[in-house]
Design an enzyme around this catalytic site. Structure first.
Site, mmCIF file in Angstrom:
data_model
loop_
_atom_site.group_PDB
_atom_site.id
_atom_site.type_symbol
_atom_site.label_atom_id
_atom_site.label_comp_id
_atom_site.label_asym_id
_atom_site.label_seq_id
_atom_site.Cartn_x
_atom_site.Cartn_y
_atom_site.Cartn_z
ATOM 1 N N MET A 34 -36.217 10.527 -23.605
ATOM 2 C CA MET A 34 -35.837 11.927 -23.570
ATOM 3 C C MET A 34 -35.611 12.333 -22.122
ATOM 4 O O MET A 34 -36.448 12.082 -21.263
ATOM 5 C CB MET A 34 -36.958 12.755 -24.197
ATOM 6 C CG MET A 34 -36.831 14.239 -24.053
ATOM 7 S SD MET A 34 -38.019 15.134 -25.065
ATOM 8 C CE MET A 34 -39.445 15.133 -23.992
ATOM 9 N N CYS A 35 -34.470 12.954 -21.841
ATOM 10 C CA CYS A 35 -34.146 13.503 -20.521
ATOM 11 C C CYS A 35 -33.641 14.922 -20.706
ATOM 12 O O CYS A 35 -33.259 15.323 -21.796
ATOM 13 C CB CYS A 35 -33.066 12.675 -19.826
ATOM 14 S SG CYS A 35 -33.527 10.980 -19.456
ATOM 15 N N GLY A 36 -33.619 15.680 -19.633
ATOM 16 C CA GLY A 36 -33.046 17.016 -19.659
ATOM 17 C C GLY A 36 -31.730 17.014 -18.919
ATOM 18 O O GLY A 36 -31.632 16.463 -17.820
ATOM 19 N N ARG A 56 -38.778 17.608 -20.128
ATOM 20 C CA ARG A 56 -38.039 16.525 -20.784
ATOM 21 C C ARG A 56 -37.971 15.262 -19.937
ATOM 22 O O ARG A 56 -37.505 14.223 -20.416
ATOM 23 C CB ARG A 56 -36.616 16.997 -21.130
ATOM 24 C CG ARG A 56 -36.588 18.121 -22.143
ATOM 25 C CD ARG A 56 -35.167 18.455 -22.547
ATOM 26 N NE ARG A 56 -34.507 17.342 -23.184
ATOM 27 C CZ ARG A 56 -34.522 17.087 -24.490
ATOM 28 N NH1 ARG A 56 -35.204 17.873 -25.304
ATOM 29 N NH2 ARG A 56 -33.869 16.054 -24.972
#
Length: 202
Positions: A1-3, A27
């Site tokens: 998960m990344c933002g 995130r």
């Protein structure tokens, strides 16, 4: 998960992206970065939290009415400091100018590598979204139609769950555009306020 976040409008966007990165810090805490564009590329990225990467005004206030930002949760590459620095996003190319950030995982990177003559600079899955897109736009007039066709073609070749934001230079003005996997496993949100548009992972 990344933002991920991308903003375009009629005024500089760097401070808006900076504040957006705090909103999506949860995130990803491995690294953070921002790229803005005004005909020149202005990028700051490093390992660490948003507050540590953007620790002075020169890193926050950048010219450009278009930009993208990223907070990374490491799922590819090593987790030592040098690897985290190397794999920090946004990632970009200059020929043609194309910048990107992404959230998700691509599982057939080896296949995509064989299809492009470009050499990946990092160990991150962003390369499989960036390099083939650059191939599709290379030495062509960048138009919305070309972007849509290029995204549609790339989606059929990628395996995985992902969302990506891109900046491409058309020669007249840059475009901000997005692409997600066909099942929208990694969704994006589009917002509009006072003539500014924002795309983000939430």
């Amino acid at each position: 998960m990344c933002g991920i976040v991308g903003i375009i409008g009629g005024r500089p966007v760097s401070r808006l992206i900076y504040h957006s990165l705090f909103a999506i810090q949860h995130r990803g805490q491995s690294s953070a970065g921002m790229l803005t564009y005004d005909g020149n590329i202005h990028v700051t990225k490093d390992s660490g939290l948003v507050r540590d990467v953007f620790n002075d005004e020169k890193k926050i206030n950048k010219p450009g009415n278009i930009g993208i930002g990223h907070t990374r949760y490491s799922t590819a590459g090593m987790d030592d400091i040098e690897s985290l620095k190397k794999n920090a996003q946004p990632e970009y190319l200059v020929n043609p100018f194309l910048a990107a950030v992404h959230n998700g995982n691509i599982y057939n990177g080896a296949e995509i590598t064989k299809e492009t003559g470009r050499i990946p600079r990092t160990d991150c899955d962003i390369q499989w979204l960036l390099l083939p897109m650059a191939d599709a736009l290379y030495k062509k007039e960048v138009t919305p139609e070309l972007i849509m066709d290029s995204c549609a073609n790339l989606i059929t070749r990628l395996k995985g769950s992902y969302s990506a934001l891109y900046i491409a230079d058309s020669g007249d003005h840059p475009y901000l555009f997005a692409m997600t996997d066909p099942r929208k496993i990694r969704p994006l949100v589009l917002g509009k306020s006072n003539g500014m548009y924002c795309l983000t992972s939430e």
